[in-house]
Motif scaffolding. Sequence first.
Motif, PDB file in Angstrom:
ATOM      1  N   GLN A   3       0.834  -1.197   0.000  1.00  0.00           N
ATOM      2  CA  GLN A   3       0.000   0.000   0.000  1.00  0.00           C
ATOM      3  C   GLN A   3       0.872   1.250   0.000  1.00  0.00           C
ATOM      4  N   PRO A   4       0.379   2.355  -0.573  1.00  0.00           N
ATOM      5  CA  PRO A   4       1.166   3.589  -0.604  1.00  0.00           C
ATOM      6  C   PRO A   4       1.598   4.034   0.788  1.00  0.00           C
ATOM      7  N   LYS A   5       2.801   4.532   0.880  1.00  0.00           N
ATOM      8  CA  LYS A   5       3.312   4.990   2.163  1.00  0.00           C
ATOM      9  C   LYS A   5       2.412   6.087   2.722  1.00  0.00           C
ATOM     10  N   GLY A   6       2.106   5.981   4.008  1.00  0.00           N
ATOM     11  CA  GLY A   6       1.235   6.962   4.645  1.00  0.00           C
ATOM     12  C   GLY A   6      -0.227   6.601   4.629  1.00  0.00           C
ATOM     13  N   THR A   7      -0.574   5.437   4.066  1.00  0.00           N
ATOM     14  CA  THR A   7      -1.968   4.999   4.061  1.00  0.00           C
ATOM     15  C   THR A   7      -2.445   4.813   5.501  1.00  0.00           C
ATOM     16  N   PRO A   8      -3.549   5.438   5.905  1.00  0.00           N
ATOM     17  CA  PRO A   8      -4.038   5.277   7.285  1.00  0.00           C
ATOM     18  C   PRO A   8      -4.367   3.818   7.592  1.00  0.00           C
ATOM     19  N   ALA A   9      -4.079   3.424   8.801  1.00  0.00           N
ATOM     20  CA  ALA A   9      -4.325   2.038   9.196  1.00  0.00           C
ATOM     21  C   ALA A   9      -5.790   1.668   9.078  1.00  0.00           C
ATOM     22  N   LYS A  10      -6.697   2.643   9.248  1.00  0.00           N
ATOM     23  CA  LYS A  10      -8.126   2.334   9.176  1.00  0.00           C
ATOM     24  C   LYS A  10      -8.537   1.856   7.783  1.00  0.00           C
ATOM     25  N   GLU A  11      -7.730   2.218   6.768  1.00  0.00           N
ATOM     26  CA  GLU A  11      -8.024   1.767   5.410  1.00  0.00           C
ATOM     27  C   GLU A  11      -7.831   0.255   5.264  1.00  0.00           C
ATOM     28  N   ALA A  12      -7.091  -0.321   6.209  1.00  0.00           N
ATOM     29  CA  ALA A  12      -6.821  -1.760   6.152  1.00  0.00           C
ATOM     30  C   ALA A  12      -7.896  -2.586   6.835  1.00  0.00           C
ATOM     31  N   LEU A  13      -8.910  -1.940   7.405  1.00  0.00           N
ATOM     32  CA  LEU A  13      -9.912  -2.670   8.185  1.00  0.00           C
ATOM     33  C   LEU A  13     -10.580  -3.797   7.394  1.00  0.00           C
ATOM     34  N   PRO A  14     -11.048  -3.581   6.159  1.00  0.00           N
ATOM     35  CA  PRO A  14     -11.669  -4.702   5.433  1.00  0.00           C
ATOM     36  C   PRO A  14     -10.716  -5.884   5.239  1.00  0.00           C
ATOM     37  N   ALA A  15      -9.460  -5.597   4.886  1.00  0.00           N
ATOM     38  CA  ALA A  15      -8.488  -6.678   4.704  1.00  0.00           C
ATOM     39  C   ALA A  15      -8.176  -7.359   6.025  1.00  0.00           C
ATOM     40  N   ALA A  16      -8.115  -6.573   7.097  1.00  0.00           N
ATOM     41  CA  ALA A  16      -7.847  -7.146   8.416  1.00  0.00           C
ATOM     42  C   ALA A  16      -8.960  -8.088   8.844  1.00  0.00           C
ATOM     43  N   LEU A  17     -10.205  -7.667   8.621  1.00  0.00           N
ATOM     44  CA  LEU A  17     -11.344  -8.523   8.959  1.00  0.00           C
ATOM     45  C   LEU A  17     -11.366  -9.781   8.093  1.00  0.00           C
ATOM     46  N   LEU A  18     -11.018  -9.615   6.817  1.00  0.00           N
ATOM     47  CA  LEU A  18     -10.945 -10.777   5.927  1.00  0.00           C
ATOM     48  C   LEU A  18      -9.898 -11.761   6.424  1.00  0.00           C
ATOM     49  N   CYS A  19      -8.748 -11.249   6.827  1.00  0.00           N
ATOM     50  CA  CYS A  19      -7.680 -12.107   7.368  1.00  0.00           C
ATOM     51  C   CYS A  19      -8.148 -12.816   8.631  1.00  0.00           C
ATOM     52  N   PHE A  20      -8.784 -12.067   9.526  1.00  0.00           N
ATOM     53  CA  PHE A  20      -9.234 -12.615  10.810  1.00  0.00           C
ATOM     54  C   PHE A  20     -10.226 -13.756  10.604  1.00  0.00           C
ATOM     55  N   PHE A  21     -11.273 -13.502   9.840  1.00  0.00           N
ATOM     56  CA  PHE A  21     -12.315 -14.518   9.685  1.00  0.00           C
ATOM     57  C   PHE A  21     -11.866 -15.662   8.774  1.00  0.00           C
ATOM     58  N   SER A  22     -10.998 -15.368   7.809  1.00  0.00           N
ATOM     59  CA  SER A  22     -10.444 -16.450   6.980  1.00  0.00           C
ATOM     60  C   SER A  22      -9.630 -17.409   7.837  1.00  0.00           C
ATOM     61  N   ALA A  23      -8.876 -16.864   8.789  1.00  0.00           N
ATOM     62  CA  ALA A  23      -8.080 -17.717   9.677  1.00  0.00           C
ATOM     63  C   ALA A  23      -8.985 -18.629  10.502  1.00  0.00           C
ATOM     64  N   LEU A  24     -10.099 -18.081  10.991  1.00  0.00           N
ATOM     65  CA  LEU A  24     -11.038 -18.898  11.765  1.00  0.00           C
ATOM     66  C   LEU A  24     -11.653 -20.001  10.902  1.00  0.00           C
ATOM     67  N   ILE A  25     -12.038 -19.642   9.683  1.00  0.00           N
ATOM     68  CA  ILE A  25     -12.665 -20.622   8.791  1.00  0.00           C
ATOM     69  C   ILE A  25     -11.679 -21.717   8.402  1.00  0.00           C
ATOM     70  N   ILE A  26     -10.459 -21.335   8.047  1.00  0.00           N
ATOM     71  CA  ILE A  26      -9.447 -22.321   7.665  1.00  0.00           C
ATOM     72  C   ILE A  26      -9.133 -23.246   8.831  1.00  0.00           C
ATOM     73  N   ALA A  27      -9.022 -22.674  10.025  1.00  0.00           N
ATOM     74  CA  ALA A  27      -8.730 -23.493  11.202  1.00  0.00           C
ATOM     75  C   ALA A  27      -9.842 -24.510  11.451  1.00  0.00           C
ATOM     76  N   TYR A  28     -11.091 -24.063  11.340  1.00  0.00           N
ATOM     77  CA  TYR A  28     -12.213 -24.976  11.589  1.00  0.00           C
ATOM     78  C   TYR A  28     -12.290 -26.050  10.504  1.00  0.00           C
ATOM     79  N   ALA A  29     -12.024 -25.653   9.259  1.00  0.00           N
ATOM     80  CA  ALA A  29     -12.018 -26.633   8.171  1.00  0.00           C
ATOM     81  C   ALA A  29     -10.910 -27.660   8.372  1.00  0.00           C
ATOM     82  N   CYS A  30      -9.726 -27.205   8.768  1.00  0.00           N
ATOM     83  CA  CYS A  30      -8.625 -28.136   9.030  1.00  0.00           C
ATOM     84  C   CYS A  30      -8.963 -29.086  10.165  1.00  0.00           C
ATOM     85  N   LEU A  31      -9.658 -28.573  11.180  1.00  0.00           N
ATOM     86  CA  LEU A  31     -10.069 -29.411  12.308  1.00  0.00           C
ATOM     87  C   LEU A  31     -10.997 -30.531  11.854  1.00  0.00           C
TER      88      LEU A  31
END
Length: 377
Positions: A328-356
């Motif tokens: 991402q461009p230097k200086g991009t506010p961290a709040k702009e990453a919220l959708p990607a952060a949520l995608l990472c968070f819930f993807s990790a939960l889904i992958i973990a449950y699927a692996c289980l």
Amino acid sequence: MEANMLSTKPHYPVLDALRGVAAITVLAFHIFEMHATSHHDQIINHGYLAVDFFFLLSGYVIGYAYDDRWHQMSIGQFFRRRIERLQPMVIIGMLIGGALYYFHDSPAFPNIHAVPVWKMLLVMLVGCTLLPLPPSADIRGWGEMHPLNGPGWSLFFEYIANILYGLFARKLSKKILAIVVGLAAAMLIHYAVTSKNGDMVGGWTFNETQLKVGFTRMLFPFFGGLLLCRTAKLIKVKHAFWLCSLLLLAILAMPRIGSKQQLWMNGLYESLAIVLVFPLIVYLGASADAATGRFSSRITKFLGDISYPLYITHYPLIYTYAAWWSRQPKGTPAKEALPAALLCFFSALIIAYACLKLYDEPVRRWLKRKALKTVTA
């Protein structure tokens, strides 16, 4: 008959669930870590202490599960059972890390494109055994002994703790074990208070300095948990899961203690959290009143089930998130990453449950059936 004697004991559902709370906290901590400029402005500042909590939980549970079985169980059987429990998810975590590796080529990991496939596959193969790789074999640049799945370092020390328990710690009297735990606590407090960063961060690099950190982080919690299991007189505690969860989250989310000129204050906080508060949380969790509601029971079961798969599979997604953020461009506010952060968070939960459900549980059932056939043959 032998198979029946070695059947799994009832679990402590609250302790299992607390492991899940800690694992989810680690996931959030690692996402926030990508936006921190230093240890001092990290959100969920002490999230890395979840590893020390895991070690203490492990010591307690190992003592509960195996201390009274050595008259009917060999060392080989103990090691086999631990490998059957831990190794399948270690392997899948490394495979996920290998599958995503070349997608991480970015300013965060600038040399990935130059790593030949054969070398990545070799690192993945060694990672599946959990044998540590030296810094010279680091193909990512973060100095990890397992470059495809960083949290493998804590499983490496978990195996060492299990080996120490199986070979001699199981034979220690309470008095000798208390002396060992006391010495380990003193070593941990001294390290935390005098460390150059004033914290317990580290243990994932295979060199002398980081191995010292890893052993310091493992010895007191694991053997302290074992001592707690052998000496604690449990009482019934109502609403223990919610009480313990709030206390654990408070410890892990606490902002940095002290300034950059007073690093010892944070080290003291972390060492006292590990030595005093974590054992209290485990004691209260083990003392949980069995009478829990349907909602609480479902929550604790889900958290307990997903805890280990989430911890050992989430980090390849953190590498992916770090690679995306670095583009991402230097200086991009961290709040702009919220959708990607949520995608990472819930993807990790889904992958973990699927692996289980699709891998870990079927593989462990197959291994258990195979072991039963070997015993009855």
